[in-house]
Design an enzyme around this catalytic site. Structure first.
Site, mmCIF file in Angstrom:
data_model
loop_
_atom_site.group_PDB
_atom_site.id
_atom_site.type_symbol
_atom_site.label_atom_id
_atom_site.label_comp_id
_atom_site.label_asym_id
_atom_site.label_seq_id
_atom_site.Cartn_x
_atom_site.Cartn_y
_atom_site.Cartn_z
ATOM 1 C CG ASP A 187 -2.298 0.532 0.944
ATOM 2 O OD1 ASP A 187 -2.368 1.749 0.705
ATOM 3 O OD2 ASP A 187 -3.287 -0.225 0.963
ATOM 4 C CG HIS A 210 -5.451 3.371 0.920
ATOM 5 N ND1 HIS A 210 -5.036 2.083 0.720
ATOM 6 C CD2 HIS A 210 -6.737 3.408 0.480
ATOM 7 C CE1 HIS A 210 -6.007 1.376 0.183
ATOM 8 N NE2 HIS A 210 -7.056 2.159 0.026
ATOM 9 C CB SER A 224 -9.651 -0.400 0.078
ATOM 10 O OG SER A 224 -8.867 -0.261 -1.068
#
Length: 581
Positions: A191, A256, A450
Site C-alpha cells: 500500500d 490509506h 479496500s
C-alpha cells in the site's frame, strides 16, 4: 471499471475526500458524468517484458544487471524500423523483477497507437514470452471527514439494523486459547506505507519502500530503501497542473495503508481507539503507492519481497534489498487496476501462493448504482480471494464491483443498491490529522472495497494463527463454507454476483474447529458452490475466461481517477500525462 489509461496508468476506484466547500456530498446520490475521451497524444514509456525460459542464457539464478541490459539491447536491435520519418524505438532496461521479467523504458514517449504497435512487435519476437504496458495502479479509496472515537459496527455480531457485522467477539473468544488471535502470522500491507500510530505501532515489522519514481514517492528520492513509512500522498492544485499528475484529482493525503492496517491488526484491549480483526498478527508495511498511485511493476516487486523471494541484482540507485526475514502468510491488496489480469500479476500470484501465502484483493469501486460490475485486477487473477463490500444492513454497497467471480463480501460501509432503511454508516479505522505531511494520530471514517478486503485479510490471519498449515485453497474453503446468508431484503439475496455470502468470523472459526483439514474441491479452486447461501457461489468458468485475456492486449483503454467526492469514486478520466517514469 475495465478501461485502462492511454498513458499506461491504471487509476483507482477511490472514494475520494471531498475538499470542495469543506463538505462531503452524500454518497451515491449523484450520477457519473460522461467520460472524456482519451487523447491520442498521451505519452507513455514503461513496459513489462518477460523472456522465455532459457532465452539467450538470461535465466541464471543470480542475474547480473549487465546480462539483462544486453538482452534488452539485443531485443531492441531486432525491432523493425519505425514509421516513415520516425527513428526506430530503442529499449532501455530500467530494472529487473526476476531473471526473465524486466521493466523496460522506451527512449521517447509514445502515443497509444505507437505503444500498442510496439507491444505487437515484441510479442512476435521468438525470445519474448509476453510484453505489456507497466500501468499505474492505485489504492481503492481515501477517508471521509475525520471522526474520532470507535464506532465499529463492522466487527459486531449481526442483529436487526446491523445485519452486515463481521461477528468478531465470538471468534476472538473461540480462537484465543493461550495466545492472541492471529499470533505468529505476518500480514503484508501492499500500500502507501504505514504511520506508527499509537494504536498500531507495536504490531509493525520492518518493511520496505519499492516506489521507483521520485515524483510519486514524495520522499525526496527514487531509491528503494528500508523506510516504509507514509510521508503523505496529497495532490495539490499545482501538482494537478503538471504533466506528471495530469488528471489526478486534487486531494489531501489518504493514509490509506494505515487505515487498512488498523482494521487488520490494531492493538486490541488497550482501552484506546479501535480493535483489529487479528490483534496478535504482525504487520509488514510494503510501500508501493505514493502521489496518485504507483506502477504495477513496483507492486509486483513488493509482493515478491513480502513472501521472502530474492530479487535480482540491480544497477544503482535501486540496489536489491536484503531478503525479508519475516515472510508474509497473507498479502493484502487493497488496490484496483482496470482490465483483465496482467500476465505479470498472475505470475506473481502463482509464485506467492506456491509459497503458502494467501492473496486477498478488493474487487474495485466503480461507484454507480448498477450491479454486476466486472472485477478489477488483481481481484480477477486466478487464485485470489476477491472481496466485494456490503453495508451495515447487509446490502451490496452501491460502489462495489461484483460478478459471478466474487469470492465473498465483507463490511465496506456506505449505502447499498437496494437503499435499505437506516443504512449508510461508514467504518472507523486509523488515520492521521495531516492534510499533506503527517501530523498527529487520528481515527477516521472510511468506506470501500479496500476496507472490505482488509477485513478478510484480518480473518485469514486469525484462522492461520489457529491452523498454520492451511493452504491458500483450504483457507478459501473455510471462508466460503462459513459465509453468512444475505438478508432477505438485500440485493445479494436474489443475485449471483456477491459470492458465497457475508464474512462471518465466529462461524469461520467454529467451522475450522469442526473441520481441521478442509477438503478442497476437485477443481483445486477452493470454491464452494453451497456455502453461505443467498449469494451464489463464485463462477469458475468466468475465472477461466478472464485468464485467457492479457492486460492491454490491443484494446483501447482509459485512465481512472478519483473524483472530488465519494459520490464520484472511480470516475474514469482521460489523461495527457507524459511517460518517462
Amino acid at each position: 471499471m475495465q478501461a485502462v489509461a492511454t498513458n499506461g496508468r491504471i487509476a483507482s476506484c477511490l472514494l475520494a475526500l471531498a475538499i470542495q466547500a469543506g463538505a462531503l456530498a452524500p454518497a451515491g446520490l449523484q450520477a457519473a458524468e460522461a467520460l472524456p475521451q482519451a487523447s491520442e497524444a498521451a505519452s507513455q514509456r514503461r513496459l513489462l517484458v518477460k523472456f522465455k525460459p532459457g532465452a539467450s542464457g538470461i535465466d541464471a539464478a543470480a542475474l547480473p544487471a549487465r546480462t539483462a541490459q544486453l538482452a534488452i539491447s539485443d531485443l531492441s536491435q531486432r525491432l523493425p524500423s519505425g514509421a516513415p520519418g520516425r527513428p526506430p524505438v530503442q529499449l532501455v532496461l530500467q530494472r529487473s523483477i526476476s531473471a526473465q521479467l524486466h521493466v523496460v523504458l522506451t527512449d521517447r514517449g509514445l502515443n497509444q497507437t505507437e505503444m500498442l504497435q510496439l507491444i505487437e512487435q515484441l510479442q512476435r519476437d521468438p525470445l519474448v514470452e509476453y510484453a505489456e504496458i507497466d500501468p499505474r495502479i492505485k489504492p481503492q479509496f481515501v477517508p471521509n471527514d475525520p471522526l474520532y472515537g470507535s464506532r465499529q459496527w463492522n466487527l459486531q455480531p449481526p442483529g436487526p439494523g446491523s445485519e452486515g457485522g463481521a461477528n468478531l467477539p465470538g471468534a476472538w473468544d473461540a480462537a484465543r486459547g493461550e495466545v492472541a488471535p492471529g499470533q505468529g502470522i505476518v500480514v503484508a500491507v501492499i500500500d502507501t506505507g504505514l504511520r506508527p500510530h499509537v494504536d498500531l505501532a507495536s504490531r509493525l515489522l520492518p518493511g520496505y519502500d519499492f516506489i521507483s519514481d521520485a515524483s510519486i514517492a514524495n520522499d525526496l528520492d527514487a531509491q528503494w530503501d528500508s523506510d516504509a513509512s507514509d510521508p503523505g500522498d496529497w495532490i495539490s492544485l499545482r501538482d494537478s497542473e503538471t504533466a506528471e499528475f495530469s488528471g489526478c484529482a486534487v486531494s489531501p493525503s489518504s493514509w490509506h495503508g494505515t487505515m487498512m492496517a488498523g482494521t487488520i491488526a490494531a492493538v486490541t484491549g488497550n482501552s484506546l481507539g479501535i480493535a483489529g480483526m487479528a490483534p496478535g498478527a504482525r504487520l509488514l508495511p510494503v510501500r508501493v503507492f505514493g502521489k496518485c498511485g504507483g506502477y504495477l511493476s513496483d507492486a509486483i516487486t513488493g509482493v515478491y519481497w513480502a513472501v521472502g523471494l530474492e530479487l535480482p541484482s540491480l544497477p544503482d540507485p535501486m540496489r536489491a534489498p536484503p531478503l525479508n526475514p519475516y515472510p508474509a502468510r497473507v498479502i493484502n491488496l487493497s488496490m484496483a487496476a482496470a482490465g483483465s489480469c496482467s500476465a505479470a500479476f498472475q505470475e506473481a500470484v502463482d509464485r506467492v501462493r506456491a509459497r503458502g501465502a494467501v492473496v486477498v484483493a478488493a474487487t474495485g469501486n466503480q461507484d454507480d448504482m448498477q450491479a454486476g460490475k466486472a472485477l478489477s485486477q488483481p481481484a480477477n487473477c486466478r487464485g485470489v480471494i476477491a472481496v466485494t463490500a456490503h453495508t451495515r444492513r447487509g446490502d451490496l454497497a452501491y460502489y462495489a464491483n461484483a460478478s459471478a467471480s466474487t469470492t465473498l463480501s465483507a463490511p465496506g460501509g456506505g449505502f447499498g443498491i437496494n437503499q435499505l432503511a437506516n443504512d449508510g454508516d461508514s467504518i472507523t479505522s486509523l488515520g492521521n490529522s495531516g492534510l499533506t505531511s503527517p501530523l498527529s494520530d487520528s481515527y477516521g471514517e472510511v468506506r470501500g472495497t479496500s476496507i472490505a478486503a482488509a477485513h478478510v485479510s484480518g480473518l485469514a490471519a486469525l484462522l492461520l494463527g489457529m491452523q498454520p498449515n492451511l493452504s491458500p485453497d483450504q483457507l478459501r474453503v473455510v471462508l466460503t463454507r462459513s459465509a453468512r446468508a444475505y438478508p432477505a431484503d438485500s440485493y445479494c439475496q436474489v443475485s449471483a454476483v456477491c459470492g458465497a455470502g457475508m464474512l462471518d468470523a465466529e462461524a469461520a472459526v467454529r467451522w475450522l474447529q469442526a473441520n481441521p483439514a478442509p477438503v478442497v474441491p476437485p477443481d483445486n479452486s477452493g470454491s464452494d458452490q453451497t456455502g453461505g447461501g443467498g449469494g451464489g457461489a463464485a463462477g469458475w468458468p468466468e475465472w477461466l475466461l478472464l485468464l485467457s485475456a492479457v492486460l492491454l492486449s490491443g484494446a483501447t483503454r482509459r485512465r481512472r481517477q478519483p473524483g472530488p467526492g465519494p459520490h464520484q469514486a472511480g470516475r474514469q478520466q482521460a489523461t495527457g500525462q507524459a511517460g518517462g517514469m
